[in-house]
Design a protein around this motif. Structure first.
Motif, PDB file in Angstrom:
ATOM      1  N   GLU A  47     -67.141  23.390  93.875  1.00  0.00           N
ATOM      2  CA  GLU A  47     -65.752  23.142  93.482  1.00  0.00           C
ATOM      3  C   GLU A  47     -65.582  21.707  92.985  1.00  0.00           C
ATOM      4  OE1 GLU A  47     -61.347  22.792  95.625  1.00  0.00           O
ATOM      5  OE2 GLU A  47     -63.112  23.366  96.784  1.00  0.00           O
ATOM      6  N   CYS A  48     -66.140  20.762  93.712  1.00  0.00           N
ATOM      7  CA  CYS A  48     -66.046  19.348  93.339  1.00  0.00           C
ATOM      8  C   CYS A  48     -66.681  19.099  91.975  1.00  0.00           C
ATOM      9  CB  CYS A  48     -66.719  18.494  94.406  1.00  0.00           C
ATOM     10  SG  CYS A  48     -66.815  16.740  94.018  1.00  0.00           S
ATOM     11  N   TYR A  49     -67.848  19.686  91.735  1.00  0.00           N
ATOM     12  CA  TYR A  49     -68.549  19.503  90.464  1.00  0.00           C
ATOM     13  C   TYR A  49     -67.659  19.948  89.300  1.00  0.00           C
ATOM     14  CZ  TYR A  49     -71.670  20.699  86.585  1.00  0.00           C
ATOM     15  OH  TYR A  49     -72.231  20.821  85.343  1.00  0.00           O
ATOM     16  N   HIS A  50     -67.051  21.112  89.402  1.00  0.00           N
ATOM     17  CA  HIS A  50     -66.266  21.632  88.288  1.00  0.00           C
ATOM     18  C   HIS A  50     -64.960  20.856  88.104  1.00  0.00           C
ATOM     19  CE1 HIS A  50     -68.964  24.870  87.268  1.00  0.00           C
ATOM     20  NE2 HIS A  50     -69.033  25.233  88.528  1.00  0.00           N
ATOM     21  N   LEU A  51     -64.361  20.372  89.170  1.00  0.00           N
ATOM     22  CA  LEU A  51     -63.168  19.534  89.022  1.00  0.00           C
ATOM     23  C   LEU A  51     -63.504  18.225  88.325  1.00  0.00           C
ATOM     24  CD1 LEU A  51     -61.411  20.086  92.470  1.00  0.00           C
ATOM     25  CD2 LEU A  51     -60.675  20.955  90.237  1.00  0.00           C
ATOM     26  N   LEU A  52     -64.650  17.655  88.667  1.00  0.00           N
ATOM     27  CA  LEU A  52     -65.074  16.427  87.991  1.00  0.00           C
ATOM     28  C   LEU A  52     -65.307  16.695  86.508  1.00  0.00           C
ATOM     29  CD1 LEU A  52     -67.562  15.041  90.663  1.00  0.00           C
ATOM     30  CD2 LEU A  52     -65.463  13.899  89.918  1.00  0.00           C
ATOM     31  N   CYS A  53     -65.992  17.772  86.189  1.00  0.00           N
ATOM     32  CA  CYS A  53     -66.270  18.090  84.780  1.00  0.00           C
ATOM     33  C   CYS A  53     -64.987  18.349  84.000  1.00  0.00           C
ATOM     34  CB  CYS A  53     -67.189  19.310  84.689  1.00  0.00           C
ATOM     35  SG  CYS A  53     -68.898  18.990  85.174  1.00  0.00           S
ATOM     36  N   ALA A  54     -63.961  18.879  84.671  1.00  0.00           N
ATOM     37  CA  ALA A  54     -62.687  19.137  84.005  1.00  0.00           C
ATOM     38  C   ALA A  54     -61.888  17.863  83.794  1.00  0.00           C
ATOM     39  CB  ALA A  54     -61.864  20.135  84.810  1.00  0.00           C
ATOM     40  N   PRO A  71     -62.951  21.366  73.458  1.00  0.00           N
ATOM     41  CA  PRO A  71     -62.780  20.581  74.695  1.00  0.00           C
ATOM     42  C   PRO A  71     -61.796  21.215  75.676  1.00  0.00           C
ATOM     43  CG  PRO A  71     -62.698  19.157  72.772  1.00  0.00           C
ATOM     44  CD  PRO A  71     -62.691  20.551  72.250  1.00  0.00           C
ATOM     45  N   ARG A  72     -60.667  21.733  75.181  1.00  0.00           N
ATOM     46  CA  ARG A  72     -59.681  22.313  76.094  1.00  0.00           C
ATOM     47  C   ARG A  72     -60.208  23.586  76.741  1.00  0.00           C
ATOM     48  NH1 ARG A  72     -56.771  19.983  72.009  1.00  0.00           N
ATOM     49  NH2 ARG A  72     -55.105  18.552  72.659  1.00  0.00           N
ATOM     50  N   GLU A  73     -60.891  24.399  75.956  1.00  0.00           N
ATOM     51  CA  GLU A  73     -61.476  25.622  76.526  1.00  0.00           C
ATOM     52  C   GLU A  73     -62.533  25.264  77.573  1.00  0.00           C
ATOM     53  OE1 GLU A  73     -64.322  29.303  75.061  1.00  0.00           O
ATOM     54  OE2 GLU A  73     -62.996  28.341  73.607  1.00  0.00           O
ATOM     55  N   TRP A  74     -63.303  24.220  77.287  1.00  0.00           N
ATOM     56  CA  TRP A  74     -64.308  23.746  78.243  1.00  0.00           C
ATOM     57  C   TRP A  74     -63.637  23.379  79.566  1.00  0.00           C
ATOM     58  CZ3 TRP A  74     -69.309  22.062  79.481  1.00  0.00           C
ATOM     59  CH2 TRP A  74     -69.394  20.981  80.353  1.00  0.00           C
ATOM     60  N   ALA A  75     -62.558  22.580  79.490  1.00  0.00           N
ATOM     61  CA  ALA A  75     -61.879  22.147  80.710  1.00  0.00           C
ATOM     62  C   ALA A  75     -61.282  23.334  81.453  1.00  0.00           C
ATOM     63  CB  ALA A  75     -60.795  21.129  80.360  1.00  0.00           C
ATOM     64  N   PRO A 105     -60.204  10.027  82.851  1.00  0.00           N
ATOM     65  CA  PRO A 105     -60.312   9.669  81.437  1.00  0.00           C
ATOM     66  C   PRO A 105     -58.937   9.660  80.797  1.00  0.00           C
ATOM     67  CG  PRO A 105     -61.860  11.404  82.015  1.00  0.00           C
ATOM     68  CD  PRO A 105     -60.926  11.256  83.173  1.00  0.00           C
ATOM     69  N   PRO A 106     -58.606   8.629  79.993  1.00  0.00           N
ATOM     70  CA  PRO A 106     -57.315   8.626  79.315  1.00  0.00           C
ATOM     71  C   PRO A 106     -57.177   9.831  78.407  1.00  0.00           C
ATOM     72  CG  PRO A 106     -58.401   6.498  79.138  1.00  0.00           C
ATOM     73  CD  PRO A 106     -59.400   7.462  79.693  1.00  0.00           C
ATOM     74  N   THR A 107     -55.934  10.124  78.046  1.00  0.00           N
ATOM     75  CA  THR A 107     -55.667  11.254  77.160  1.00  0.00           C
ATOM     76  C   THR A 107     -56.478  11.120  75.875  1.00  0.00           C
ATOM     77  OG1 THR A 107     -53.434  11.395  78.028  1.00  0.00           O
ATOM     78  CG2 THR A 107     -53.878  12.505  75.926  1.00  0.00           C
ATOM     79  N   GLY A 108     -57.157  12.200  75.519  1.00  0.00           N
ATOM     80  CA  GLY A 108     -57.976  12.161  74.309  1.00  0.00           C
ATOM     81  C   GLY A 108     -59.365  11.634  74.539  1.00  0.00           C
ATOM     82  N   THR A 109     -59.694  11.279  75.829  1.00  0.00           N
ATOM     83  CA  THR A 109     -61.046  10.773  76.084  1.00  0.00           C
ATOM     84  C   THR A 109     -61.725  11.583  77.159  1.00  0.00           C
ATOM     85  OG1 THR A 109     -60.276   9.229  77.766  1.00  0.00           O
ATOM     86  CG2 THR A 109     -60.332   8.437  75.498  1.00  0.00           C
ATOM     87  N   GLY A 110     -61.204  12.752  77.465  1.00  0.00           N
ATOM     88  CA  GLY A 110     -61.782  13.578  78.504  1.00  0.00           C
ATOM     89  C   GLY A 110     -63.035  14.273  78.025  1.00  0.00           C
ATOM     90  N   PRO A 111     -63.548  15.202  78.837  1.00  0.00           N
ATOM     91  CA  PRO A 111     -64.764  15.910  78.481  1.00  0.00           C
ATOM     92  C   PRO A 111     -64.644  16.562  77.122  1.00  0.00           C
ATOM     93  CG  PRO A 111     -64.119  16.387  80.740  1.00  0.00           C
ATOM     94  CD  PRO A 111     -62.989  15.615  80.121  1.00  0.00           C
TER      95      PRO A 111
END
Length: 634
Positions: free
Chosen positions: A459-466, A418-422, A579-585
């Motif tokens: 840019e917006c798409y990738h910020l949302l995904c992160a 998940p962190r590498e993804w973000a 997303p709260p901590t631990g609930t992100g992408p």
């Protein structure tokens, strides 16, 4: 006249076509249609290819286009890269010109339309910016109203905006806008070209098609599930009425969609329309494709059939690496990445394929930004990726992964790390931001510049995904500006929210994108802006609660502006952002409570879905419809 040379894309498609297998009945019926005269009752003027994602609609459409060319047809292939009827006409003009048949008058009018549209947008901005504050709406409403009337002639004084903005004030601004446009475009045709371009351009298109000396004209409209909302009414009107003039009888239109044709619109025209519903490959067709790729060992063939269910894009992808033993195919629990890339032994290629699934689209520059490999390997890697069966060349020469392949790749990578993804998402967002800033240096009005807006979307798409904290509020503000650029850009911006929400499994983002898209498709920009405006109003000016709701509870909610956990459905039905901590992408988890939100405009992200018979503040709502959607604080 010398025939134009084939492009690289055409040569790639021709080589891929050499191995086309299956759909023999559809190809035969389409080819036979050119052998029947238009007045013959067996002749069909429209074909509709229908099927789920991955079933091979685009591949078949390309094959049908080649068949039409073999019959001497002048062809054009348009996908969702065109966002309006004028843009579809412009793409037809471009492709016809590349084949030596220019539609000169239509090209001239399209250029004039683009120029006049730009002038109209500037005029609308000037009118609104010069309006005294006392006759304009309040700050929040003024922002929405400004965007709503920029689309020349659209004045949002009805529907969702009724009661929120002063209709008399907006009417005053609308009158000034109309007067400005009439003064600017003294020629009535120029004014119509801005306010109703289809009414001016369509007769010219039909007239120039009629004057063409080609035996057939074949138009292919792919991804119709996205373009149909604006194309289908126009296409029906053009093909079935005399409002715009006569359509050449030698014209054949083919569309590809995930759903059947609208029966209310096309149900009575069965004698003129042919449906091609596509199912997964039969065993015989799948075996034929595998054999064409050199995959003939029976145990291997059986394993491929079992894993793919005959879905053409998957059969083709698995066949591409030519497995020689059942173990090469993988077991039923193998991940999607294992299935698609199992036989690719080069770790650099595997890593490149996964990295390039992250952007929504690719060109050479995006490829270099996404892939981490030695510079001397980039060109060879890019050529390899272009040849993969799940990669197609779309508008402006950009590459796109097939959804059936990209979605599981994204899901696997997001859950693996998940962190590498973000971090990947943030890195790409930074790259697009840098390109956007470069593109906007000498641009007077950024939101009227196609290149700048395109990079801003990415840019917006990738910020949302992160899962960035301010990404969703900023995306919603940008949506307002996108509405100022017209319906086409508004739809594309809503699509960014839909894609980011699905790709990163972020429910608030996906729901916002879906709701805005629905509003745009059904009622237009006014309805979508009204949706946003209600969110802003509910945050800035919460309404007093009815006495039956319980004054104490509602007063507390008005102060905190948070949904009450005891009176709403479980957390899955509450829009949390960020997303709260631990609930992100990538985490796959959800939280039972909302988190602190950005101090910027965050009202639209506070939605709740109430259960039947339960109010937001604990009172009864007997008789309410199921799953009633309300805003917090209203």
């Amino acid at each position: 006249m010398a025939q134009p040379q084939s492009s690289m894309q055409e040569l790639i498609r021709q080589r891929g076509r050499a191995g086309f297998v299956g759909r023999s009945a559809e190809r035969a019926a389409f080819r036979a249609n050119f052998g029947t005269a238009p007045h013959d009752e067996r002749h069909r003027f429209r074909f509709h290819v229908q099927g789920n994602a991955g079933v091979g609609k685009t591949f078949l459409l390309r094959e049908l286009e080649q068949i039409a060319r073999e019959q001497g047809a002048l062809t054009a292939f348009v996908d969702d890269g065109a966002g309006s009827v004028p843009e579809v006409m412009a793409e037809i003009c471009r492709q016809f010109a590349a084949r030596g048949r220019r539609l000169k008058e239509l090209e001239r009018l399209l250029a004039a339309h683009r120029e006049h549209r730009h002038e109209a947008e500037l005029a609308a901005l000037a009118v609104l910016d010069s309006a005294p504050e006392e006759i304009g709406p309040s700050t929040g409403g003024r922002m929405v109203a400004r965007a709503g009337v920029v689309a020349a002639g659209m004045v949002p004084v009805v529907g969702p905006l009724a009661g929120m903005l002063d209709a008399e004030q907006l009417a005053h601004v609308a009158d000034r806008l109309r007067a400005s446009l009439v003064a600017r475009f003294r020629n009535h045709e120029d004014l119509r070209l801005v306010l109703a371009p289809e009414q001016v351009l369509t007769p010219v298109l039909l007239r120039e098609l009629t004057d063409s000396d080609t035996p057939w004209i074949a138009l292919f409209l792919d991804t119709y599930e996205r373009t149909g909302p604006y194309l289908d009414p126009w296409l029906h009107e053009t093909m079935t009425t005399d409002r715009h003039g006569g359509v050449p009888a030698t014209t054949v239109v083919t569309t590809a969609d995930r759903t059947p044709l609208d029966p209310a619109r096309w149900g009575g025209l069965a004698d003129f329309v042919a449906d091609f519903p596509l199912a997964p490959f039969t065993e015989r067709e799948a075996r034929g494709l595998l054999a064409a790729k050199g995959v003939t060992a029976e145990p291997v063939v059986e394993e491929v059939l079992r894993l793919t269910g005959g879905l053409p894009v998957l059969v083709s992808t698995l066949a591409e690496s030519r497995p020689t033993a059942p173990d090469d195919v993988g077991d039923p629990s193998a991940t999607a990445v294992d299935r698609f890339l199992r036989w690719e032994e080069d770790p650099v290629r595997r890593a490149a394929a996964l990295a390039c699934a992250v952007p929504r689209w690719l060109d050479g520059d995006v490829f270099r930004a996404a892939v981490d490999c030695p510079p001397e390997d980039l060109d060879a890697l890019y050529a390899w990726l272009r040849a993969m069966p799940f990669v197609s060349v779309r508008g402006r020469g950009r590459l796109r992964y097939h959804d059936v392949v990209r979605a599981p790749m994204l899901r696997a990578e997001r859950r693996r790390a998940p962190r590498e993804w973000a971090q990947r998402q943030r890195r790409l967002a930074g790259t697009f931001r840098h390109w956007r800033e470069e593109a906007g240096r000498d641009v007077a009005d950024l939101w009227l510049d196609d290149t700048w807006r395109d990079l801003r979307q990415a840019e917006c798409y990738h910020l949302l995904c992160a899962g960035e904290r301010r990404a969703l509020p900023q995306a919603l503000r940008d949506f307002v500006h996108a509405c100022g650029a017209g319906q086409v850009m508004a739809v594309r911006w809503a699509r960014v929210l839909v894609d980011a929400g699905h790709d990163a499994e972020l429910q608030p983002v996906a729901e916002w994108g879906t709701d805005l898209t629905t509003a745009l498709d059904t009622e237009g920009i006014a309805a979508a802006l009204g949706l946003l405006l209600r969110g802003a109003y509910s945050t800035l000016r919460p309404r007093p609660a009815p006495a039956s709701y319980g004054a104490t509870n509602c007063a507390a909610r008005a102060r905190t502006r948070r949904p009450s956990p005891s009176t709403t459905r479980p957390s899955s039905s509450i829009r949390h952002w960020p997303p709260p901590t631990g609930t992100g992408p990538g985490s796959g988890a959800t939280s039972a409570t909302t988190t602190e939100r950005s101090p910027t405009w965050t009202g639209p992200s506070r939605w709740t879905r109430t259960t039947p018979g339960t109010s937001h503040c604990g009172g009864s709502t007997s008789g309410s419809p199921d799953a009633t959607r309300r805003r917090s604080g209203t």
